[in-house]
Design a protein around this motif. Structure first.
Motif, PDB file in Angstrom:
ATOM      1  N   VAL A  70       0.837  -1.207   0.000  1.00  0.00           N
ATOM      2  CA  VAL A  70       0.000   0.000   0.000  1.00  0.00           C
ATOM      3  C   VAL A  70       0.869   1.254   0.000  1.00  0.00           C
ATOM      4  CG1 VAL A  70      -1.625   1.367   1.362  1.00  0.00           C
ATOM      5  CG2 VAL A  70      -1.972  -1.081   1.126  1.00  0.00           C
ATOM      6  N   ARG A  71       1.892   1.238   0.823  1.00  0.00           N
ATOM      7  CA  ARG A  71       2.692   2.441   1.062  1.00  0.00           C
ATOM      8  C   ARG A  71       3.624   2.791  -0.086  1.00  0.00           C
ATOM      9  NH1 ARG A  71       1.980   6.654   3.846  1.00  0.00           N
ATOM     10  NH2 ARG A  71       3.844   7.624   4.622  1.00  0.00           N
ATOM     11  N   TYR A  72       4.257   1.787  -0.701  1.00  0.00           N
ATOM     12  CA  TYR A  72       5.354   2.077  -1.614  1.00  0.00           C
ATOM     13  C   TYR A  72       5.179   1.578  -3.051  1.00  0.00           C
ATOM     14  CZ  TYR A  72       7.496   2.886   2.919  1.00  0.00           C
ATOM     15  OH  TYR A  72       7.762   3.330   4.183  1.00  0.00           O
ATOM     16  N   ALA A  73       4.415   0.523  -3.287  1.00  0.00           N
ATOM     17  CA  ALA A  73       4.319  -0.045  -4.628  1.00  0.00           C
ATOM     18  C   ALA A  73       3.387   0.788  -5.509  1.00  0.00           C
ATOM     19  CB  ALA A  73       3.816  -1.482  -4.565  1.00  0.00           C
ATOM     20  N   PRO A  74       3.777   0.989  -6.770  1.00  0.00           N
ATOM     21  CA  PRO A  74       2.882   1.729  -7.667  1.00  0.00           C
ATOM     22  C   PRO A  74       1.620   0.916  -7.960  1.00  0.00           C
ATOM     23  CG  PRO A  74       4.757   0.869  -8.875  1.00  0.00           C
ATOM     24  CD  PRO A  74       5.004   0.569  -7.428  1.00  0.00           C
ATOM     25  N   VAL A  75       0.529   1.621  -8.156  1.00  0.00           N
ATOM     26  CA  VAL A  75      -0.739   0.964  -8.473  1.00  0.00           C
ATOM     27  C   VAL A  75      -0.787   0.745  -9.978  1.00  0.00           C
ATOM     28  CG1 VAL A  75      -3.244   1.152  -8.361  1.00  0.00           C
ATOM     29  CG2 VAL A  75      -1.850   2.066  -6.506  1.00  0.00           C
ATOM     30  N   PRO A  77      -2.447  -1.392 -13.600  1.00  0.00           N
ATOM     31  CA  PRO A  77      -3.767  -1.648 -14.180  1.00  0.00           C
ATOM     32  C   PRO A  77      -4.413  -2.881 -13.522  1.00  0.00           C
ATOM     33  CG  PRO A  77      -2.026  -1.918 -15.828  1.00  0.00           C
ATOM     34  CD  PRO A  77      -1.381  -1.530 -14.553  1.00  0.00           C
ATOM     35  N   GLY A  78      -5.690  -2.810 -13.284  1.00  0.00           N
ATOM     36  CA  GLY A  78      -6.405  -3.918 -12.658  1.00  0.00           C
ATOM     37  C   GLY A  78      -6.191  -3.970 -11.150  1.00  0.00           C
ATOM     38  N   ASP A  79      -5.499  -3.006 -10.617  1.00  0.00           N
ATOM     39  CA  ASP A  79      -5.232  -2.939  -9.184  1.00  0.00           C
ATOM     40  C   ASP A  79      -5.777  -1.607  -8.678  1.00  0.00           C
ATOM     41  OD1 ASP A  79      -4.264  -3.629  -6.718  1.00  0.00           O
ATOM     42  OD2 ASP A  79      -2.169  -3.168  -7.163  1.00  0.00           O
ATOM     43  N   SER A  80      -6.177  -1.570  -7.438  1.00  0.00           N
ATOM     44  CA  SER A  80      -6.646  -0.300  -6.890  1.00  0.00           C
ATOM     45  C   SER A  80      -6.156  -0.153  -5.458  1.00  0.00           C
ATOM     46  CB  SER A  80      -8.170  -0.218  -6.923  1.00  0.00           C
ATOM     47  OG  SER A  80      -8.742  -1.025  -5.930  1.00  0.00           O
ATOM     48  N   LEU A  81      -6.022   1.080  -5.050  1.00  0.00           N
ATOM     49  CA  LEU A  81      -5.596   1.370  -3.689  1.00  0.00           C
ATOM     50  C   LEU A  81      -6.634   0.867  -2.693  1.00  0.00           C
ATOM     51  CD1 LEU A  81      -3.448   2.662  -1.906  1.00  0.00           C
ATOM     52  CD2 LEU A  81      -4.644   4.836  -2.163  1.00  0.00           C
ATOM     53  N   ALA A  82      -7.899   0.953  -3.041  1.00  0.00           N
ATOM     54  CA  ALA A  82      -8.961   0.496  -2.136  1.00  0.00           C
ATOM     55  C   ALA A  82      -8.836  -1.008  -1.873  1.00  0.00           C
ATOM     56  CB  ALA A  82     -10.327   0.808  -2.730  1.00  0.00           C
ATOM     57  N   LYS A  83      -8.526  -1.796  -2.897  1.00  0.00           N
ATOM     58  CA  LYS A  83      -8.342  -3.242  -2.714  1.00  0.00           C
ATOM     59  C   LYS A  83      -7.134  -3.522  -1.828  1.00  0.00           C
ATOM     60  CE  LYS A  83     -10.292  -4.749  -7.114  1.00  0.00           C
ATOM     61  NZ  LYS A  83      -9.993  -5.387  -8.409  1.00  0.00           N
ATOM     62  N   ARG A  84      -6.075  -2.777  -2.041  1.00  0.00           N
ATOM     63  CA  ARG A  84      -4.871  -2.965  -1.231  1.00  0.00           C
ATOM     64  C   ARG A  84      -5.140  -2.617   0.232  1.00  0.00           C
ATOM     65  NH1 ARG A  84       0.289  -0.693  -4.651  1.00  0.00           N
ATOM     66  NH2 ARG A  84       0.100  -2.109  -6.414  1.00  0.00           N
ATOM     67  N   LEU A  85      -5.861  -1.526   0.456  1.00  0.00           N
ATOM     68  CA  LEU A  85      -6.191  -1.138   1.824  1.00  0.00           C
ATOM     69  C   LEU A  85      -7.087  -2.178   2.493  1.00  0.00           C
ATOM     70  CD1 LEU A  85      -6.712   2.691   1.366  1.00  0.00           C
ATOM     71  CD2 LEU A  85      -4.974   1.595   2.801  1.00  0.00           C
TER      72      LEU A  85
END
Length: 123
Positions: A70-75, A77-85
């Motif tokens: 969440v903190r360091y990896a770029p988001v 395609p097909g990925d979202s910050l909301a899913k990571r959180l």
């Protein structure tokens, strides 16, 4: 009116959600006597937890991995910050003990009774 404005300006800044989740996880570990050392990052702390509390090793590494994601990896395609959180929230709120992950007999799955000097821990 001046009092409200002064209070509003002096309130502490709100931390990002990933930091709040990780700090909440650290508070839970603190109740079991585990605290990060000064300057110790999430991954190093997770590895140290694994050495002292083998039953929680995999869960601690999962929290560290999700936090770094969440903190360091770029988001991408097909990925979202909301899913990571959501994955980080799930990892940080999971039970602190897991059974059978250490592979050693005599491990109860409970946190070790460690004694650290309070001045060596991050508060």
């Amino acid at each position: 009116m001046g009092f409200v404005w002064t209070y509003w300006r002096q309130r502490p800044p709100v931390l990002p959600l990933d930091q709040r989740l990780y700090r909440r996880y650290l508070r839970r570990l603190k109740r079991h006597g585990l605290r990060p050392l000064p300057g110790e990052g999430a991954l190093d702390f997770a590895l140290r937890i694994g050495r002292h509390w083998p039953a929680h090793a995999q869960a601690a590494l999962e929290v560290a991995r999700r936090y770094h994601e969440v903190r360091y990896a770029p988001v991408g395609p097909g990925d979202s910050l909301a899913k990571r959180l959501a994955k980080l929230r799930k990892a940080t709120t999971a039970p602190l003990t897991t059974s059978g992950t250490s592979g050693t007999s005599g491990t109860s799955g409970k946190a070790p009774n460690t004694t650290q000097k309070p001045d060596t821990a991050i508060r």
